[in-house]
Motif scaffolding. Structure first.
Motif, PDB file in Angstrom:
ATOM      1  N   UNK A  95       3.042  46.532 -40.580  1.00  0.00           N
ATOM      2  CA  UNK A  95       1.710  46.750 -40.971  1.00  0.00           C
ATOM      3  C   UNK A  95       0.720  45.468 -40.518  1.00  0.00           C
ATOM      4  N   UNK A  96       0.347  45.574 -39.571  1.00  0.00           N
ATOM      5  CA  UNK A  96      -0.496  44.571 -38.921  1.00  0.00           C
ATOM      6  C   UNK A  96      -1.905  44.527 -39.595  1.00  0.00           C
ATOM      7  N   UNK A  97      -2.607  45.474 -39.728  1.00  0.00           N
ATOM      8  CA  UNK A  97      -3.870  45.615 -40.240  1.00  0.00           C
ATOM      9  C   UNK A  97      -4.183  47.015 -40.574  1.00  0.00           C
ATOM     10  N   UNK A  98      -5.190  47.290 -41.569  1.00  0.00           N
ATOM     11  CA  UNK A  98      -5.620  48.568 -41.750  1.00  0.00           C
ATOM     12  C   UNK A  98      -5.675  49.804 -40.489  1.00  0.00           C
ATOM     13  N   UNK A  99      -5.670  49.078 -39.575  1.00  0.00           N
ATOM     14  CA  UNK A  99      -5.943  50.040 -38.368  1.00  0.00           C
ATOM     15  C   UNK A  99      -4.633  49.858 -37.153  1.00  0.00           C
ATOM     16  N   UNK A 100      -4.082  49.022 -37.426  1.00  0.00           N
ATOM     17  CA  UNK A 100      -2.956  48.966 -36.519  1.00  0.00           C
ATOM     18  C   UNK A 100      -1.501  48.844 -37.104  1.00  0.00           C
TER      19      UNK A 100
END
Lengths: 183, 463
Positions: free
Chosen positions: B172-177
């Motif tokens: 889970x790199x960021x909320x978007x990626x």
């Protein structure tokens, strides 16, 4: 909450059953497999030669003779033995001897008994005007066993005028082989 | 000749499928989604597959002909239909079978919301191009094709039977990626590989030559590589020995390869989602129980010349000459095979927001939606290039426990492939069933391909 879940599951099972029971292979007849016949037709070169007067080394009542023969081992192969249904042998003679000739081609069994004889009379020709003969022998289903029983092809040429030594006799030949391979 | 005949008939029996799993792709309720996109999102925190039952996948297809085309029950003759199909099919038509069985699978989420997976699956993949010219030659012969080349490069096939051991993670790199990778070790049981064959057979009229025709075999080089096969056909081995050696091969004791899957999920905005994955970027070294059968050379003949009186050994001389020029060999050279790389890419649009409370261990701080409309592109690398499929789908979550997906796919097989996936949960127990080509379901004989996935597993959430 539990009841709807069981309902869903039972719907899935029902759906699968419906799918499976309606799914089938229809309007086809797989027994036709037994009717499948491969019927290739092969066109293959046979023997050839260029015969001159000095190669007539024999003699008989009607002239001087030249003979030779070759084994054709493929005639003994399974695909010929089981599946050959017809053979057309095509011979093209070009005669420049100023003498009529007779060509006799024989199919011979392993025990040297003659199975099939093809006799082709060849008219007299000359160096300027060769006589050509295009002869086809069709060996159909009724006779095909003669080919199957054979292993050799022999050729005998009679030159009826032994003195006509100018010229030559050429042969080119091919076979059409008709097969029926059944499952 | 019999062998050619058998193979010829067999190609009509074998349907050839795709490895496209358009129904499972982007279906984030199922862990199998991770196998086709290691960067996919998942809506659970742990899963355990029921051994041997968590994914049963079968898929078969034929790009040019269906069973119905050959065996239909009408007044016509099957031989006429075979002949018609023979001329309709091209050298790029193919037959294919793919089967996968998940033996074991497990996954869990850590405290940083990463999801880890591990497992073993068995795969069988066979891909055969239609050998057009050899088939025409076997079925009709050369008599009506004087002056025409029969090209043996039309013959090409691959077959693989292997076990795949894999571990992967989704970060889970960021909320978007999200992105993820999976490492794979391939344990080969059997491989056959015959690609890059060449050679031409030709019969032509020979007006200047000594006989009527001239037959050519030019630049012939046919190779069939096999590994593992020699084991199975070893006539001296007992059944037990054969089984033992197969089992050894299945458990990393045979031919080994390595591979990588990679994928991502990106949200350019709340409602749009873009995903992509590359699978089976990998190769296998085939070094054990290897046999390569090779037939090669150049030859031309006019038939047999009689020399009066000659040697009378004409046939033997002719045959010796043939054997000197067209040779066969059986070698044991190692070879490398590349796995069929697969590409997936998709864009989808979510609507009708799902306002159920979210689980904050998971990477979905975003809005969720009950409905998704999307388009997916699939490609798989085959010996002569890529095979493609494009899918439009509608994915509907009915509630927490029941979800379905409908797909429409256009590919090498047809433009009318409708598929359906249903997935249901009963407490922690999940079952799913996916099948495509439903329009042909009432009569499979008319289908040029079909695929089916079914599975059972346990899935847990921390909430």
């Amino acid at each position: 909450m539990k009841m709807p879940l069981i309902n869903y599951l039972s719907k899935i099972v029902f759906l699968s059953l419906v799918l499976v029971s309606y799914s089938c292979v229809k309007d086809v007849d797989l027994d036709q497999y037994n009717e499948i016949v491969l019927s290739p037709e092969a066109a293959i070169d046979l023997i050839y030669f260029d015969l001159t007067a000095d190669e007539f080394t024999g003699e008989n009542g009607s002239g001087v003779t030249a003979s030779d023969e070759t084994r054709l081992d493929f005639l003994d192969d399974d695909y010929i033995q089981n599946s050959l249904v017809r053979a057309d042998f095509n011979f093209r003679f070009t005669n420049t001897f100023q003498s009529p000739l007779t060509a006799t081609i024989r199919l011979v069994s392993p025990s040297n008994s003659v199975q099939h004889t093809i006799e082709v009379p060849i008219p007299s020709g000359s160096l300027g005007e060769p006589a050509t003969i295009d002869y086809t022998e069709i060996i159909d289903e009724n006779q095909i066993n003669r080919v199957r029983r054979s292993i050799k092809m022999s050729v005998e040429i009679i030159r009826h005028d032994p003195t006509a030594i100018e010229g030559s006799l050429q042969l080119a030949s091919k076979g059409f082989y008709y097969f029926e391979f059944q499952s | 000749m019999r062998v050619i005949f058998f193979l010829f008939i067999l190609t009509f029996y074998l349907a050839a499928p795709a490895q496209n799993k358009q129904l499972l792709y982007n279906f984030d309720d199922l862990p199998q989604n991770l196998l086709i996109n290691p960067g996919a999102e998942t809506y659970f925190d742990m899963h355990i597959g029921i051994p041997f039952l968590s994914q049963i996948h079968l898929s078969a297809g034929s790009s040019g002909v269906s069973m119905y085309d050959i065996f239909k029950d009408d007044q016509g003759s099957i031989n006429a239909r075979i002949k018609e199909s023979l001329h309709k099919l091209s050298r790029n038509d193919f037959f294919m079978v793919n089967q996968q069985l998940e033996i074991f699978s497990i996954g869990w989420r850590d405290n940083k919301r990463r999801y880890y997976t591990a497992g073993v699956y068995q795969e069988m993949d066979a891909f055969v191009y239609f050998p057009k010219d050899p088939a025409v030659l076997a079925y009709e012969g050369n008599k009506d094709y004087i002056g025409r080349n029969f090209n043996f490069s039309d013959a090409a096939f691959t077959a693989d039977f292997l076990n795949v051991f894999h571990v992967g993670f989704t970060n889970y790199y960021s909320e978007d990626l999200n992105y993820g990778f999976r490492g794979k070790i391939y344990s080969g049981i059997f491989n056959a590989y015959s690609v890059g064959n060449r050679g031409i057979f030709r019969t032509e009229l020979s007006p200047e030559g000594p006989n009527l025709y001239r037959h050519y075999m030019s630049g012939l080089d046919m190779v069939i590589n096999t590994s593992g096969w020699a084991n199975v056909v070893d006539s001296k081995a007992s059944n037990k020995e054969v089984m033992t050696s197969l089992l050894e091969s299945a458990l990393l004791g045979g031919n080994i390869g390595v591979g990588l899957d990679a994928g991502f999920t990106w949200y350019p905005s709340d409602q749009y989602r873009i995903t992509g994955s590359l699978l089976d970027i990998g190769f296998m070294r085939q070094t054990k129980n290897v046999e390569n059968y090779r037939y090669y050379g150049d030859y031309q003949t006019h038939g047999i010349e009689l020399l009066f009186p000659g040697t009378q050994e004409y046939w033997d001389e002719w045959e010796d000459d043939l054997d000197r020029n067209l040779k066969d060999e059986t070698l044991t050279n190692s070879y490398t095979t590349w796995r069929p790389v697969k590409l997936n890419a998709s864009v989808d649009y979510g609507f009708h927001e799902n306002a159920e409370p979210c689980n904050c261990y998971r990477p979905m701080g975003r809005r969720r939606y009950y409905n998704h409309l999307g388009a997916q592109f699939f490609a798989v690398k085959r010996p002569r290039g890529l095979n493609y499929a494009t899918t439009l789908y509608y994915d509907r979550t009915f509630n927490e426990n029941f979800r379905g997906k409908v797909t429409y796919t256009a590919d090498s097989y047809s433009f009318s492939n409708i598929g359906l996936l249903v997935s249901a949960k009963l407490s922690n127990f999940n079952v799913y069933l996916a099948a495509d080509n439903l329009l042909d379901y009432t009569n499979f004989a008319k289908a040029q391909n079909a695929s089916l996935q079914i599975g059972f597993q346990l899935m847990f959430s921390r909430e």
